[in-house]
Write an enzyme that holds these catalytic residues in place. Structure first.
Site, mmCIF file in Angstrom:
data_model
loop_
_atom_site.group_PDB
_atom_site.id
_atom_site.type_symbol
_atom_site.label_atom_id
_atom_site.label_comp_id
_atom_site.label_asym_id
_atom_site.label_seq_id
_atom_site.Cartn_x
_atom_site.Cartn_y
_atom_site.Cartn_z
ATOM 1 N N ALA A 103 0.827 -1.203 0.000
ATOM 2 C CA ALA A 103 0.000 0.000 0.000
ATOM 3 C C ALA A 103 0.864 1.257 0.000
ATOM 4 O O ALA A 103 1.974 1.277 0.549
ATOM 5 C CB ALA A 103 -0.923 0.007 1.216
ATOM 6 N N GLY B 254 0.915 -5.678 0.595
ATOM 7 C CA GLY B 254 0.006 -5.872 -0.515
ATOM 8 C C GLY B 254 0.675 -6.386 -1.765
ATOM 9 O O GLY B 254 0.040 -7.056 -2.591
ATOM 10 N N GLU C 34 0.744 -9.983 -1.318
ATOM 11 C CA GLU C 34 -0.636 -10.483 -1.447
ATOM 12 C C GLU C 34 -1.059 -10.569 -2.915
ATOM 13 O O GLU C 34 -1.794 -11.485 -3.296
ATOM 14 C CB GLU C 34 -1.584 -9.589 -0.650
ATOM 15 C CG GLU C 34 -1.417 -9.771 0.851
ATOM 16 C CD GLU C 34 -2.217 -8.764 1.661
ATOM 17 O OE1 GLU C 34 -2.995 -9.194 2.515
ATOM 18 O OE2 GLU C 34 -2.063 -7.545 1.430
#
Length: 274
Positions: A80, A125, A128
């Site tokens: 992020a 992220g 991910e």
């Protein structure tokens, strides 16, 4: 600056906004994260563009495999955009949440096989996004981790659910609770990476793997992925019912007829894709 949906095209390239580009290599689609000045940190704009690109790919019958790559030399994606987040009010953060979720689920729910090509940092992220793919090819520079608890949050792009599906609940807990980073060799040993390649070879090897996969039936590939995903976590009897439903969806397809005919005629199949 282009907005989501303001796609700029060339013959083999389609850009979504400023930070995401899709390149075609025959039946392989390369989904490239292209925000090099921020090491591909996922901003609100980038998240919207990524979701838009995934929606377009999901609807594209010519895309048999998707490879998720990075244009940055030293990073896949650092997660992020915390600089952007630092300016957010609580209301801003809540408004951004569905936008961010749409980016991660966009990759996760692509109906065709997906391969992540990882080098350098794949953190938070970014990791991910890689975990959202079916397979991960990483080079020896890769550094992976979910450090969210070190900044007061938790993995929110699927990490708490995807990581234990790869390495088991206890190992996932250790990695998430400790927020530690893993070098490529340890990540391969733990099963976080499926193929470890020489430095600088992640993209080429991932594209080569995708090309081998794309030579197979697109109908079969999508059905096999659906069976794998839907059957995960079910008991054996329920899983076999999922498999049977997927089999029935392809058993009378044009691809099945072509595959059997090509086998008997000793030739390369010409998949109709239906």
């Amino acid at each position: 600056m282009a907005e989501q949906g303001d796609e700029r095209r060339s013959e083999d390239e389609r850009r979504f906004g400023e930070f995401v580009v899709v390149r075609r290599h025959g039946h392989v689609a390369e989904l490239a994260l292209d925000r090099p000045k921020a090491m591909n940190a996922v901003s609100t704009e980038m998240a919207r563009s990524l979701a838009g690109a995934c929606a377009a790919l999901a609807a594209d019958p010519g895309a048999r495999v998707v490879v998720l790559t990075s244009t940055h030399e030293r990073a896949f994606c650092v997660g992020a955009d915390l600089k952007e987040r630092n300016s957010f009010s609580d209301a801003d953060l809540m408004r951004q949440r569905p936008v961010a979720r749409a980016a991660y689920t966009g990759v996760l729910e692509l109906p065709m096989p997906t391969v992540a090509a990882v080098h350098g940092f794949a953190l938070g992220g970014g990791f991910e996004l890689a975990l959202s793919c079916d397979l991960i090819v990483a080079d020896r520079t890769a550094v992976l981790g979910l450090p969210e608890v070190s900044v007061g949050v938790i993995p929110g792009g699927g990490g708490t659910q995807l990581l234990p599906r790869r390495v088991g609940a206890a190992r996932a807990a250790e990695l998430i609770f400790s927020a530690r980073r893993l070098e490529a060799s340890e990540a391969r040993e733990l099963g976080l990476v499926d193929d470890l390649v020489d430095e600088g070879r992640d993209r080429a090897e991932a594209l080569a793997l995708a090309a081998r996969i794309a030579a197979n039936s697109p109908v079969g590939l999508r059905a096999a992925k659906r069976a794998l995903r839907l059957g995960q976590g079910l008991d054996l009897r329920a899983g076999l019912e999922v498999e049977d439903a997927a089999w029935r969806s392809v058993a009378f397809s044009g691809d099945r007829a072509e595959g059997v005919a090509a086998f008997n005629e000793k030739r390369t199949p010409r998949w109709p894709g239906e």
